[in-house]
Design a protein around this motif. Structure first.
Motif, PDB file in Angstrom:
ATOM      1  N   ARG A   1      85.397 -50.847 114.573  1.00  0.00           N
ATOM      2  CA  ARG A   1      85.968 -49.545 114.233  1.00  0.00           C
ATOM      3  C   ARG A   1      86.213 -49.350 112.732  1.00  0.00           C
ATOM      4  NH1 ARG A   1      88.485 -51.463 118.744  1.00  0.00           N
ATOM      5  NH2 ARG A   1      90.224 -52.311 117.517  1.00  0.00           N
ATOM      6  N   ASN A   2      85.902 -50.370 111.939  1.00  0.00           N
ATOM      7  CA  ASN A   2      86.201 -50.290 110.497  1.00  0.00           C
ATOM      8  C   ASN A   2      84.969 -50.642 109.681  1.00  0.00           C
ATOM      9  OD1 ASN A   2      89.195 -49.929 110.863  1.00  0.00           O
ATOM     10  ND2 ASN A   2      88.970 -51.947 111.795  1.00  0.00           N
ATOM     11  N   GLN A   3      83.892 -49.903 109.898  1.00  0.00           N
ATOM     12  CA  GLN A   3      82.624 -50.242 109.250  1.00  0.00           C
ATOM     13  C   GLN A   3      82.144 -49.182 108.257  1.00  0.00           C
ATOM     14  OE1 GLN A   3      83.210 -53.467 110.958  1.00  0.00           O
ATOM     15  NE2 GLN A   3      81.255 -53.372 109.896  1.00  0.00           N
ATOM     16  N   VAL A   4      82.877 -48.085 108.099  1.00  0.00           N
ATOM     17  CA  VAL A   4      82.411 -46.977 107.258  1.00  0.00           C
ATOM     18  C   VAL A   4      83.281 -46.851 106.016  1.00  0.00           C
ATOM     19  CG1 VAL A   4      81.965 -44.496 107.136  1.00  0.00           C
ATOM     20  CG2 VAL A   4      81.542 -45.730 109.279  1.00  0.00           C
ATOM     21  N   GLU A   5      82.639 -46.747 104.863  1.00  0.00           N
ATOM     22  CA  GLU A   5      83.335 -46.467 103.607  1.00  0.00           C
ATOM     23  C   GLU A   5      82.740 -45.199 103.001  1.00  0.00           C
ATOM     24  OE1 GLU A   5      85.976 -46.908 100.348  1.00  0.00           O
ATOM     25  OE2 GLU A   5      85.967 -47.745 102.374  1.00  0.00           O
ATOM     26  N   LYS A   6      83.603 -44.288 102.570  1.00  0.00           N
ATOM     27  CA  LYS A   6      83.164 -42.988 102.052  1.00  0.00           C
ATOM     28  C   LYS A   6      83.608 -42.805 100.602  1.00  0.00           C
ATOM     29  CE  LYS A   6      85.387 -41.084 105.371  1.00  0.00           C
ATOM     30  NZ  LYS A   6      86.041 -40.074 106.262  1.00  0.00           N
ATOM     31  N   ASN A   7      83.356 -41.601 100.077  1.00  0.00           N
ATOM     32  CA  ASN A   7      83.791 -41.199  98.735  1.00  0.00           C
ATOM     33  C   ASN A   7      83.181 -42.057  97.633  1.00  0.00           C
ATOM     34  OD1 ASN A   7      85.509 -39.207  99.894  1.00  0.00           O
ATOM     35  ND2 ASN A   7      87.042 -40.792 100.291  1.00  0.00           N
ATOM     36  N   TRP A   8      81.853 -42.006  97.564  1.00  0.00           N
ATOM     37  CA  TRP A   8      81.104 -42.750  96.559  1.00  0.00           C
ATOM     38  C   TRP A   8      80.579 -41.837  95.449  1.00  0.00           C
ATOM     39  CZ3 TRP A   8      80.836 -48.002  96.986  1.00  0.00           C
ATOM     40  CH2 TRP A   8      81.122 -48.557  98.241  1.00  0.00           C
ATOM     41  N   VAL A   9      80.340 -42.419  94.298  1.00  0.00           N
ATOM     42  CA  VAL A   9      79.502 -41.792  93.281  1.00  0.00           C
ATOM     43  C   VAL A   9      78.087 -42.285  93.548  1.00  0.00           C
ATOM     44  CG1 VAL A   9      78.973 -41.628  90.825  1.00  0.00           C
ATOM     45  CG2 VAL A   9      81.362 -41.695  91.587  1.00  0.00           C
TER      46      VAL A   9
ATOM     47  N   SER B   1      82.458 -65.754  94.770  1.00  0.00           N
ATOM     48  CA  SER B   1      81.697 -66.151  95.959  1.00  0.00           C
ATOM     49  C   SER B   1      80.414 -65.354  96.037  1.00  0.00           C
ATOM     50  CB  SER B   1      82.512 -65.941  97.241  1.00  0.00           C
ATOM     51  OG  SER B   1      82.615 -64.565  97.561  1.00  0.00           O
ATOM     52  N   ILE B   2      79.408 -65.974  96.623  1.00  0.00           N
ATOM     53  CA  ILE B   2      78.131 -65.330  96.908  1.00  0.00           C
ATOM     54  C   ILE B   2      77.788 -65.613  98.364  1.00  0.00           C
ATOM     55  CG2 ILE B   2      75.661 -65.231  96.383  1.00  0.00           C
ATOM     56  CD1 ILE B   2      76.352 -66.138  93.538  1.00  0.00           C
ATOM     57  N   ASN B   3      77.455 -64.573  99.095  1.00  0.00           N
ATOM     58  CA  ASN B   3      77.124 -64.670 100.522  1.00  0.00           C
ATOM     59  C   ASN B   3      78.269 -65.249 101.355  1.00  0.00           C
ATOM     60  OD1 ASN B   3      74.723 -63.330 100.781  1.00  0.00           O
ATOM     61  ND2 ASN B   3      73.450 -65.143 100.457  1.00  0.00           N
ATOM     62  N   ALA B   4      79.463 -64.722 101.078  1.00  0.00           N
ATOM     63  CA  ALA B   4      80.641 -64.973 101.905  1.00  0.00           C
ATOM     64  C   ALA B   4      81.204 -63.605 102.303  1.00  0.00           C
ATOM     65  CB  ALA B   4      81.674 -65.783 101.130  1.00  0.00           C
ATOM     66  N   PRO B   5      82.108 -63.537 103.273  1.00  0.00           N
ATOM     67  CA  PRO B   5      82.706 -62.244 103.630  1.00  0.00           C
ATOM     68  C   PRO B   5      83.447 -61.642 102.437  1.00  0.00           C
ATOM     69  CG  PRO B   5      83.134 -63.864 105.333  1.00  0.00           C
ATOM     70  CD  PRO B   5      82.553 -64.619 104.174  1.00  0.00           C
ATOM     71  N   ILE B   6      83.289 -60.325 102.253  1.00  0.00           N
ATOM     72  CA  ILE B   6      83.981 -59.611 101.196  1.00  0.00           C
ATOM     73  C   ILE B   6      84.573 -58.327 101.762  1.00  0.00           C
ATOM     74  CG2 ILE B   6      82.525 -60.522  99.345  1.00  0.00           C
ATOM     75  CD1 ILE B   6      81.066 -57.804  99.315  1.00  0.00           C
ATOM     76  N   ARG B   7      85.449 -57.707 100.984  1.00  0.00           N
ATOM     77  CA  ARG B   7      86.026 -56.424 101.369  1.00  0.00           C
ATOM     78  C   ARG B   7      85.439 -55.327 100.489  1.00  0.00           C
ATOM     79  NH1 ARG B   7      92.381 -54.578 100.607  1.00  0.00           N
ATOM     80  NH2 ARG B   7      92.017 -52.343 100.873  1.00  0.00           N
ATOM     81  N   ILE B   8      84.913 -54.297 101.132  1.00  0.00           N
ATOM     82  CA  ILE B   8      84.448 -53.101 100.436  1.00  0.00           C
ATOM     83  C   ILE B   8      85.290 -51.935 100.949  1.00  0.00           C
ATOM     84  CG2 ILE B   8      82.538 -51.503 100.066  1.00  0.00           C
ATOM     85  CD1 ILE B   8      82.138 -54.128  98.627  1.00  0.00           C
ATOM     86  N   GLY B   9      86.325 -51.589 100.196  1.00  0.00           N
ATOM     87  CA  GLY B   9      87.224 -50.528 100.641  1.00  0.00           C
ATOM     88  C   GLY B   9      87.927 -50.906 101.923  1.00  0.00           C
ATOM     89  N   GLU B  10      87.620 -50.190 103.013  1.00  0.00           N
ATOM     90  CA  GLU B  10      88.249 -50.428 104.303  1.00  0.00           C
ATOM     91  C   GLU B  10      87.382 -51.275 105.233  1.00  0.00           C
ATOM     92  OE1 GLU B  10      89.178 -46.604 105.923  1.00  0.00           O
ATOM     93  OE2 GLU B  10      90.644 -46.122 104.358  1.00  0.00           O
ATOM     94  N   VAL B  11      86.319 -51.890 104.697  1.00  0.00           N
ATOM     95  CA  VAL B  11      85.350 -52.605 105.524  1.00  0.00           C
ATOM     96  C   VAL B  11      85.284 -54.076 105.130  1.00  0.00           C
ATOM     97  CG1 VAL B  11      82.961 -52.663 106.341  1.00  0.00           C
ATOM     98  CG2 VAL B  11      83.982 -50.481 105.643  1.00  0.00           C
ATOM     99  N   THR B  12      85.219 -54.947 106.129  1.00  0.00           N
ATOM    100  CA  THR B  12      84.877 -56.340 105.897  1.00  0.00           C
ATOM    101  C   THR B  12      83.372 -56.484 106.062  1.00  0.00           C
ATOM    102  OG1 THR B  12      87.011 -57.171 106.685  1.00  0.00           O
ATOM    103  CG2 THR B  12      85.173 -58.718 106.687  1.00  0.00           C
ATOM    104  N   VAL B  13      82.717 -57.005 105.030  1.00  0.00           N
ATOM    105  CA  VAL B  13      81.263 -57.088 105.009  1.00  0.00           C
ATOM    106  C   VAL B  13      80.825 -58.551 105.053  1.00  0.00           C
ATOM    107  CG1 VAL B  13      79.163 -56.439 103.760  1.00  0.00           C
ATOM    108  CG2 VAL B  13      81.199 -54.985 103.619  1.00  0.00           C
ATOM    109  N   PHE B  14      79.873 -58.844 105.939  1.00  0.00           N
ATOM    110  CA  PHE B  14      79.306 -60.188 106.043  1.00  0.00           C
ATOM    111  C   PHE B  14      77.948 -60.231 105.345  1.00  0.00           C
ATOM    112  CE2 PHE B  14      81.244 -62.214 110.149  1.00  0.00           C
ATOM    113  CZ  PHE B  14      82.505 -62.104 109.593  1.00  0.00           C
ATOM    114  N   PRO B  15      77.591 -61.397 104.778  1.00  0.00           N
ATOM    115  CA  PRO B  15      76.200 -61.557 104.348  1.00  0.00           C
ATOM    116  C   PRO B  15      75.297 -61.441 105.566  1.00  0.00           C
ATOM    117  CG  PRO B  15      77.316 -63.682 104.451  1.00  0.00           C
ATOM    118  CD  PRO B  15      78.373 -62.636 104.642  1.00  0.00           C
ATOM    119  N   GLY B  16      74.192 -60.724 105.407  1.00  0.00           N
ATOM    120  CA  GLY B  16      73.293 -60.526 106.536  1.00  0.00           C
ATOM    121  C   GLY B  16      73.590 -59.297 107.355  1.00  0.00           C
ATOM    122  N   ASP B  17      74.722 -58.609 107.077  1.00  0.00           N
ATOM    123  CA  ASP B  17      74.913 -57.282 107.662  1.00  0.00           C
ATOM    124  C   ASP B  17      73.764 -56.382 107.219  1.00  0.00           C
ATOM    125  OD1 ASP B  17      77.272 -57.860 108.978  1.00  0.00           O
ATOM    126  OD2 ASP B  17      78.576 -56.804 107.565  1.00  0.00           O
ATOM    127  N   VAL B  18      73.606 -55.263 107.894  1.00  0.00           N
ATOM    128  CA  VAL B  18      72.608 -54.272 107.504  1.00  0.00           C
ATOM    129  C   VAL B  18      73.323 -53.034 107.002  1.00  0.00           C
ATOM    130  CG1 VAL B  18      70.827 -52.699 108.369  1.00  0.00           C
ATOM    131  CG2 VAL B  18      70.764 -55.123 108.990  1.00  0.00           C
TER     132      VAL B  18
END
Length: 310
Positions: free
Chosen positions: A76-84, A208-225
């Motif tokens: 339920r927390n995969q979308v991040e908005k309000n970009w340039v 870190s490189i290719n570890a979980p990170i936070r992008i705004g309201e999303v947790t992002v995994f390496p290998g996500d699409v």
């Protein structure tokens, strides 16, 4: 004996995680464990190798379709908005390479540089190039720059050209870039960022490189699409992409087929919009079989979908 064996395994695992914690880049084993729900082929660094055809078909989806599918799967927390957005109106899909940056402090920076050298990373130029060095075709470089704009420019036009040369794609930065005008003229490159500035990167350390990170309201995994367009950015777990594309494509195909039938006037609109008869299902199968474009859905997907229609 069994207890001693289990204890030895536990100690070995703890040691491997301690070693991993001292590295900039994640090991193949760690990335594989993070993405263990993916059962397909993998890239040399352990990330899921989602097929190019699936990535191409994903471009035809909408943000709402993806959001709905992921929500139904518990994500339920995969979308991040309000970009340039560098080039609005384009859609970008690809496989994620992650990097996390943090504010520099001398003891952290010296440790990171030492670790990077031990890992064989380039000692020439800024250490902000380390994530770029490992990019391959179809990758999208996703970095947590903790929202820093001034002095937070992770790339400029030169590195942007290097990225698109390696990947054919662009970047998504929770941070900023410089040389916005030159980057806009770079063919094949696009960027979703939180801002841009003429300053150079300063006082930022990649941790870190290719570890979980936070992008705004999303947790992002390496290998996500990634699916990114002018309405937002979605980070999709690799193991869900093919099902998502098939479901979205099936809905789009049905909508298109229904429009064809409505224009032909062969059936009452209630039969077309409601539950399909066996005759309409057979016509749909034949129509899909002659579809002029490549489809990600299989015959098995089609049969399963029609079996649910009463």
């Amino acid at each position: 004996m069994m207890k001693k064996t289990l204890l030895a395994v536990a100690i070995a695992l703890a040691g491997s995680y301690a070693t991993q914690a001292q590295r900039i880049g994640s090991s193949v084993e760690y990335v594989t464990e993070l993405t263990s729900k993916w059962k397909g082929a993998r890239l040399p660094d352990g990330r899921p190798n989602v097929p190019d055809l699936v990535l191409e078909r994903l471009q035809n989806c909408t943000l709402e379709q993806i959001w709905g599918y992921l929500g139904n799967k518990g994500y339920r927390n995969q979308v991040e908005k309000n970009w340039v957005i560098l080039k609005p109106g384009e859609t970008m899909t690809g496989r994620v390479v992650t990097a996390q940056f943090m504010p520099t402090r001398p003891d952290l920076d010296s440790l990171i540089r030492k670790q990077g050298k031990a890992e064989g990373r380039s000692q020439k130029g800024g250490i902000n190039i380390w994530p770029i060095d490992i990019l391959t075709k179809g990758d999208i470089y996703v970095a947590d720059g903790y929202g820093k704009i001034k002095d937070g420019t992770l790339i400029g036009s030169s590195l942007g050209n290097a990225i698109v040369g390696k990947t054919g794609k662009g970047v998504i930065f929770y941070g900023s870039v410089r040389d916005m005008q030159e980057l806009k003229d770079t063919k094949g490159f696009n960027a979703w960022v939180k801002g841009h500035d003429p300053s150079y990167i300063k006082d930022m350390t990649p941790t870190s490189i290719n570890a979980p990170i936070r992008i705004g309201e999303v947790t992002v995994f390496p290998g996500d699409v990634v699916f990114a367009n002018e309405y937002g950015v979605v980070f999709i777990p690799a193991h869900l992409v093919e099902g998502l594309v098939s479901a979205s494509e099936m809905t789009a195909l049905r909508d298109e087929f229904e429009r064809v039938l409505l224009q032909q006037g062969k059936y009452p609109s209630g039969e077309i919009h409601g539950d399909w008869s066996v005759k309409i299902k057979d016509e749909f199968r034949a129509w899909v079989g002659k579809y002029p474009k490549k489809l990600a859905i299989t015959q098995k997907d089609l049969d399963a979908y029609l079996a649910k229609e009463h």
